[in-house]
Write an enzyme that holds these catalytic residues in place. Structure first.
Site, short mmCIF file in Angstrom:
data_model
loop_
_atom_site.label_atom_id
_atom_site.label_comp_id
_atom_site.label_asym_id
_atom_site.label_seq_id
_atom_site.Cartn_x
_atom_site.Cartn_y
_atom_site.Cartn_z
CG HIS A 246 0.95 -2.16 -10.65
ND1 HIS A 246 0.53 -2.67 -11.85
CD2 HIS A 246 1.37 -0.88 -10.91
CE1 HIS A 246 0.68 -1.76 -12.79
NE2 HIS A 246 1.19 -0.66 -12.24
CD GLU A 305 4.00 6.79 -8.26
OE1 GLU A 305 5.18 7.13 -8.50
OE2 GLU A 305 3.03 7.42 -8.67
N1 ACO Z 1 -2.75 -1.32 0.67
C1 ACO Z 1 -3.70 -2.07 1.25
N2 ACO Z 1 -4.55 -2.87 0.57
C2 ACO Z 1 -4.42 -2.89 -0.75
C3 ACO Z 1 -3.45 -2.13 -1.43
C4 ACO Z 1 -2.58 -1.33 -0.66
N3 ACO Z 1 -1.63 -0.58 -1.23
N4 ACO Z 1 -3.56 -2.36 -2.76
C5 ACO Z 1 -4.58 -3.22 -2.92
N5 ACO Z 1 -5.10 -3.54 -1.70
C6 ACO Z 1 -6.19 -4.45 -1.43
C7 ACO Z 1 -7.53 -3.74 -1.67
O1 ACO Z 1 -8.00 -3.10 -0.51
C8 ACO Z 1 -8.41 -4.89 -2.11
O2 ACO Z 1 -8.88 -5.56 -0.98
P1 ACO Z 1 -10.40 -6.11 -0.93
O3 ACO Z 1 -10.46 -7.14 -2.02
O4 ACO Z 1 -10.51 -6.68 0.44
O5 ACO Z 1 -11.27 -4.93 -1.20
C9 ACO Z 1 -7.44 -5.81 -2.85
O6 ACO Z 1 -6.14 -5.54 -2.35
C10 ACO Z 1 -7.45 -5.60 -4.34
O7 ACO Z 1 -7.44 -4.22 -4.56
P2 ACO Z 1 -7.97 -3.54 -5.89
O8 ACO Z 1 -8.30 -2.13 -5.58
O9 ACO Z 1 -8.99 -4.38 -6.58
O10 ACO Z 1 -6.67 -3.65 -6.78
P3 ACO Z 1 -6.31 -2.73 -7.95
O11 ACO Z 1 -5.66 -3.60 -8.93
O12 ACO Z 1 -7.47 -1.95 -8.44
O13 ACO Z 1 -5.31 -1.74 -7.21
C11 ACO Z 1 -3.84 0.01 -6.90
C12 ACO Z 1 -4.19 -1.21 -7.74
C13 ACO Z 1 -4.91 1.07 -7.11
C14 ACO Z 1 -2.49 0.56 -7.36
C15 ACO Z 1 -3.76 -0.40 -5.40
O14 ACO Z 1 -2.82 -1.42 -5.22
C16 ACO Z 1 -3.49 0.79 -4.49
O15 ACO Z 1 -4.42 1.50 -4.13
N6 ACO Z 1 -2.19 1.04 -4.10
C17 ACO Z 1 -1.86 2.18 -3.29
C18 ACO Z 1 -1.74 3.44 -4.15
C19 ACO Z 1 -0.48 3.42 -5.00
O16 ACO Z 1 0.60 3.06 -4.57
N7 ACO Z 1 -0.66 3.86 -6.26
C20 ACO Z 1 0.42 3.92 -7.24
C21 ACO Z 1 0.30 2.79 -8.22
S1 ACO Z 1 1.64 2.77 -9.39
C22 ACO Z 1 1.19 3.92 -10.55
O17 ACO Z 1 0.04 4.16 -10.80
C23 ACO Z 1 2.26 4.63 -11.26
#
Ligand code: ACO
Length: 368
Positions: A246, A305
């Site tokens: 998140h 989720e």
């Molecule tokens: N699985 C694997 N790696 C992840 C995940 C994940 N679920 N979430 C973040 N990371 C990693 C990214 O790959 C990134 O790695 P890097 O720095 O090597 O590129 C690092 O952690 C940071 O990720 P960001 O994309 O900068 O983090 P952000 O804060 O933008 O992400 C998000 C938040 C989009 C929710 C992300 O955690 C994700 O994609 N989760 C999976 C999708 C999901 O569950 N969405 C629902 C969210 S809740 C809602 O919206 C109601």
């Protein structure tokens, strides 16, 4: 690096606060823990919409007015539903919303809250080759949605479970879809425009489109002992694990436990195979372990989720319509933010930093 606008304050709001370090969500001065134990969805809508409309709504009247809005909306949109039913559910919802007259008043707001509640069961039934069922305005939103979905009077534990989900997802600070609603509202376009824009942002898999793929993951893993290797392989392919991570929370998303509590009520009522829950718990444990190893510097915890996917499956929603159920809850927050922006905000107009080539005297190809 500005990408993602982390930590940028783009609005002041009295509506909700997300404390990502403590894992706490406050809605209008009430913690989520308190609300899920004491309030129904209609109470939370009345709370969120307090002072945002000149003509109410009062908490006592909201349920009645929302029931009437569901009935109005069903009559207005039933002519469109059959020929739009070949669209994916969320696109069906978007297409139907364009038929709602735009405006900024309470009637428009109630229509927007009623629309996903009426249209989600309708599109699922059409997909299943069944006729949509008209709303019963005397029921609560949660009870009526389940009745319109199955055609049967829902059991109390099912109504409680959906109601708890609707409360839990009703508002959550300045997430991507809510920000979109505020940007649109800041131009003084109407509430319908703001909510259509918000829904477009919600449907992406990084935001509200995650629960469907979570069930695909559960099905593909199939057995608890396969979880670790499956998840490792997904990360090795560069995939994200849906239902984890998140932007704001650095600890477990408090909504995950609120939804899991509702799911456990369904397990006790015999609506969920306990094996399904055990598989999900095994996958959650394995995912947290794999993510901690894969990204040691970045806490990646369970988000709302993950258990939402199981809850909505157990209540009989199709997985391609989960985002529409999310919208049925979050519409409460979107409307509140859009109204707050219109009443107290200014046009949102940030700037971009130009990183292209400097201006130069160039003759474009084809120019004389
Ligand atoms: N699985 C694997 N790696 C992840 C995940 C994940 N679920 N979430 C973040 N990371 C990693 C990214 O790959 C990134 O790695 P890097 O720095 O090597 O590129 C690092 O952690 C940071 O990720 P960001 O994309 O900068 O983090 P952000 O804060 O933008 O992400 C998000 C938040 C989009 C929710 C992300 O955690 C994700 O994609 N989760 C999976 C999708 C999901 O569950 N969405 C629902 C969210 S809740 C809602 O919206 C109601």
């Amino acid at each position: 690096m500005l990408s993602g606008l982390d930590d940028v304050i783009a609005a002041e709001t009295v509506l909700s606060d997300v404390d990502g370090q403590a894992g706490r969500l406050i809605i209008r001065g009430h913690s989520l823990d308190e609300l899920v134990g004491t309030a129904c969805f209609e109470d939370v809508v009345a709370l969120l919409w307090t002072d945002l409309f000149p003509d109410g709504p009062s908490a006592e009247r909201l349920g009645v007015e929302l029931g009437a809005a569901r009935a109005r909306l069903f009559d207005r949109l039933r002519v469109h539903t059959a020929h739009l039913a070949e669209l994916a559910p969320v696109d069906f919802l978007l297409a139907c919303l364009t038929r709602v007259p735009d405006g900024n008043d309470l009637t428009t707001a109630l229509s927007l809250l009623a629309a996903p509640a009426v249209l989600t069961p309708a599109v699922i039934r059409l997909e299943r080759g069944l006729e949509p069922i008209a709303p019963d305005p005397t029921r609560s939103q949660a009870s009526d949605v389940l009745r319109m979905l199955s055609g049967e009077i829902p059991r109390i534990e099912q109504v409680r479970a959906l109601d708890r989900y609707l409360v839990t997802a009703s508002d959550h600070g300045l997430n991507a879809s809510t920000f979109t609603a505020r940007v649109i509202a800041s131009t003084h376009a109407g509430l319908v425009s703001a909510i259509i824009g918000a829904l477009c942002a919600l449907k992406g898999p990084l935001h509200g489109g995650a629960p469907g793929p979570i069930l695909d993951m559960l099905d593909d893993i199939g057995r608890p002992e396969r979880a670790g290797p499956w998840l490792e392989a997904a990360l090795a392919r560069g995939e994200r694990l849906m239902g984890f991570g998140h932007r704001i929370y650095r600890v477990r998303d408090p909504r995950a436990d609120a939804v899991k509590g509702a799911l456990q009520g369904l397990v006790r009522g015999g609506h969920v195979d306990p094996e399904r829950l055990r598989l999900a718990e095994a996958i959650e444990r394995a995912a947290l372990e794999v993510l901690a190893r894969h990204k040691p510097g970045r806490p990646l915890e369970t988000n709302v989720e993950f258990y939402t996917a199981l809850l909505l499956e157990a209540l009989g929603f199709s997985r391609d319509a989960f985002t529409c159920v999310f919208a049925a809850s979050r519409a409460a927050g979107w409307v509140a933010h859009a109204r707050e922006q219109m009443l107290h905000g200014r046009l949102i107009r940030p700037q971009s930093r130009y990183v292209g080539p400097p201006a130069r005297e160039v003759r474009l190809a084809g120019s004389a």
